[in-house]
Each structure stands twice: as C-alpha cells, then as structure tokens.
Write an enzyme that holds these catalytic residues in place. Structure first.
Site, PDB file in Angstrom:
ATOM      1  N   ASP A   8      41.225 -15.345  20.106  1.00  0.00           N
ATOM      2  CA  ASP A   8      42.581 -15.211  20.649  1.00  0.00           C
ATOM      3  C   ASP A   8      42.619 -16.022  21.938  1.00  0.00           C
ATOM      4  O   ASP A   8      42.224 -15.544  22.997  1.00  0.00           O
ATOM      5  CB  ASP A   8      42.907 -13.742  20.915  1.00  0.00           C
ATOM      6  CG  ASP A   8      44.332 -13.546  21.406  1.00  0.00           C
ATOM      7  OD1 ASP A   8      45.208 -14.346  21.039  1.00  0.00           O
ATOM      8  OD2 ASP A   8      44.566 -12.584  22.164  1.00  0.00           O
ATOM      9  N   GLU A  68      44.391 -17.733  16.359  1.00  0.00           N
ATOM     10  CA  GLU A  68      45.830 -17.500  16.274  1.00  0.00           C
ATOM     11  C   GLU A  68      46.582 -18.763  16.674  1.00  0.00           C
ATOM     12  O   GLU A  68      46.205 -19.443  17.621  1.00  0.00           O
ATOM     13  CB  GLU A  68      46.221 -16.334  17.189  1.00  0.00           C
ATOM     14  CG  GLU A  68      47.643 -15.865  16.969  1.00  0.00           C
ATOM     15  CD  GLU A  68      47.920 -14.563  17.680  1.00  0.00           C
ATOM     16  OE1 GLU A  68      48.057 -13.546  16.995  1.00  0.00           O
ATOM     17  OE2 GLU A  68      47.998 -14.576  18.926  1.00  0.00           O
ATOM     18  N   ASP A 140      42.560  -8.529  24.606  1.00  0.00           N
ATOM     19  CA  ASP A 140      42.336  -9.845  23.995  1.00  0.00           C
ATOM     20  C   ASP A 140      41.286  -9.783  22.899  1.00  0.00           C
ATOM     21  O   ASP A 140      41.423 -10.428  21.860  1.00  0.00           O
ATOM     22  CB  ASP A 140      41.936 -10.861  25.062  1.00  0.00           C
ATOM     23  CG  ASP A 140      43.026 -11.059  26.103  1.00  0.00           C
ATOM     24  OD1 ASP A 140      44.151 -11.392  25.709  1.00  0.00           O
ATOM     25  OD2 ASP A 140      42.746 -10.855  27.299  1.00  0.00           O
TER      26      ASP A 140
END
Length: 167
Positions: A8, A68, A140
């Site tokens: 991420d 992502e 996160d």
C-alpha cells in the site's frame, strides 16, 4: 504454496503485508510499514522507501507482489507525489523479477468485504476474520494485507487468462 506481498504505497508510510496461499487456504506471515523522513528532499524520500521495501523483499522472499492503484484526488501535487512513491514501491519487486499485479481500491474492498465502497473498519474486520493471526500493526499494513488477499483471490483467474492468451 505461493507467498504474496501486498503493498500500500504512500510517501510518508508504505504498508506491506505478506501471506501464503495454497488453494483457498490463506496463512498470515507478517505485516508492517516503512517510512520516509518528512523533511527530506523528495528524491531522498523515494530512495528511503525503495531501500526499505527491498529489505522486506529480501527478508521474506515473496513469489508475487500486489499493489494498489493510485486514486486521483483533488490535489494534483499530492497525487503526483503519491504516484512517484508508488513507482518506487513497484520498482523494488520488479527489480528482483517478482511479478507485480495492480488492483483498484474498489476491487480490493470488494474482494475482501464483498462491497466496493466498504469503510476502512469493515476492511480491517474482514482481514482479521480471514487472517486471525494477523498482527495488523498499522492501518497501512492492514490495507496491504487486504491487497495481498485480493491478489490471492484473483491470481487464479489471471493465470488462466495468461494461459488462454498464449494458446
């Protein structure tokens, strides 16, 4: 058994989460976050992120990586900086010949929660349900584990599509 790292990306904090998948069986391995110095020049911060992600890759030796996709927000400068951090994060596994897959945030949420517009708390809850031994060290790293879970769910379909494309 395949070891997957979910990433991420963020300029300040980049979450990472590692799982192992064998068929439908999912096993938590580790999670955490790497950080850059907020007052350092951008190039230095990007190098800090890259170097630390490389360290995680060397420590855990994943077979595949999932990241992502960047969402575009109203602040163009912030979006550009996030894109640069994302590039540094993607470069790390790519430089080790680890395949990198990308997923939209709504795809990650839909894969983990069942709804593409799920709230962060719903994602966290489902990550804990799917990976009961997960530490969930930071928000996160929880998101990174969700990305890894999404990849575990979609990787079979991607492999089949690749085989069909070659034939």
């Amino acid at each position: 058994m395949v070891r997957i790292i979910g990433l991420d990306p963020g300029l300040r904090n980049t979450g990472w989460g590692i799982i192992e998948a064998e068929g439908s069986r999912l096993i938590y391995v580790a999670d955490g976050a790497v950080h850059s110095e907020a007052d350092a020049p951008l190039a230095v911060r990007l190098h800090q992120i890259y170097t630390q992600v490389m360290g995680v890759l060397h420590d855990f030796a994943p077979d595949e990586a999932a990241i992502e996709e960047t969402f575009v927000n109203t602040d163009a400068r912030a979006t550009l900086k996030l894109g640069q951090a994302r590039g540094a994060v993607m470069l790390a596994p790519a430089s080790l010949q680890i395949p990198v897959s990308e997923y939209a945030p709504n795809t990650v949420k839909k894969s983990v929660v069942g709804a593409g517009h799920a709230e962060k708390q719903q994602v966290k809850h489902m990550v804990k349900v799917l990976l009961p031994k997960a530490a969930l060290k930071t928000a996160d790293s929880t998101d990174a584990l969700a990305i890894a879970l999404c990849h575990a769910h979609h990787r079979g379909a991607r492999s089949l599509a690749a085989v069909l494309a070659r034939s």
